[in-house]
Design an enzyme around this catalytic site. Sequence first.
Site, PDB file in Angstrom:
ATOM      1  N   GLU A 124      69.243 -38.281   9.560  1.00  0.00           N
ATOM      2  CA  GLU A 124      69.751 -36.936   9.850  1.00  0.00           C
ATOM      3  C   GLU A 124      69.389 -36.515  11.273  1.00  0.00           C
ATOM      4  OE1 GLU A 124      69.059 -33.899   6.869  1.00  0.00           O
ATOM      5  OE2 GLU A 124      68.571 -32.407   8.430  1.00  0.00           O
ATOM      6  N   GLU A 128      69.019 -26.076  13.165  1.00  0.00           N
ATOM      7  CA  GLU A 128      68.853 -25.130  12.068  1.00  0.00           C
ATOM      8  C   GLU A 128      68.397 -23.780  12.601  1.00  0.00           C
ATOM      9  OE1 GLU A 128      68.221 -27.066   7.908  1.00  0.00           O
ATOM     10  OE2 GLU A 128      66.467 -27.523   9.137  1.00  0.00           O
TER      11      GLU A 128
END
Length: 268
Positions: A124, A128
């Site tokens: 990943e 965020e």
Amino acid sequence: MYCAPFNCEPENSRTPDSCWNTAHCVDETSDFNSATAFAQVADYKGDPHTTQYVSKFEPSNAKHANEQLELELVKQPDGKGFGAVVTGTRAIQYGTVTAVMRSGSTAGGVVSSFIIRNDKVGDEIDFEFVGNDKTAVQSNYYWHNDLDYTKMVRSPQLTDTTHEYHAYQIQWTPEQIVWAVDGKTFRTVRRADTWDPKDKVFKFPDAEAYVSFSIWDGGAGAKGTADWAGGKVNWAAAPFKFAIKNVSTNCYFKGNETTYVPPADAKK
């Protein structure tokens, strides 16, 4: 829809060949000013030429509205939030992805995410946003689900990410990952620096993955997650809407597109 490669599980399907082929990266810009760039999960027929992004949940809290893609976190009867996940219909292995968007994390506990991820392998790369930090975005990466949160790096101060649109960019090559906002790089991770002498491996994301966007209730998670997200969600501050205007993809590898027609009898 369960036959789509980003959802399908061959080992749990009726037959091993139930899953549609993986559609690979092409250079494209998905403009959510047009409703055709996005489809609900039940409406996707497996043609990435006509739909670039689809919702992953039913019922769906993602929709085309106000000339953009909007993902909403909605309060459920148990007091927790149910959000939305939207994923690209093509997989990418290295390239540059730029999203012009506005965070939906207007209160503590609400998390908005822009992610390139392979769910099966656990690689990943992400941006965020958390509701208790509206003037920055956080960056991180993981290898094989090795969730080392200490590698998070916060961006320099930005204008309010919940009111202003910014261009968030991930540049991913076999040698490095670069995170940038509005054309300004704030972090670079080089593959050479991810070598783990104990395990004798470079812990650097390299698996073909899908671009996705999500909004979720971090405040309802375990204590560590809830503290990071900013505590329990204050529902009086709703609505919480994550807005994406457009996404541009520039592939590292050229000419590897897969053109296909999903099998007519593909079933989960």
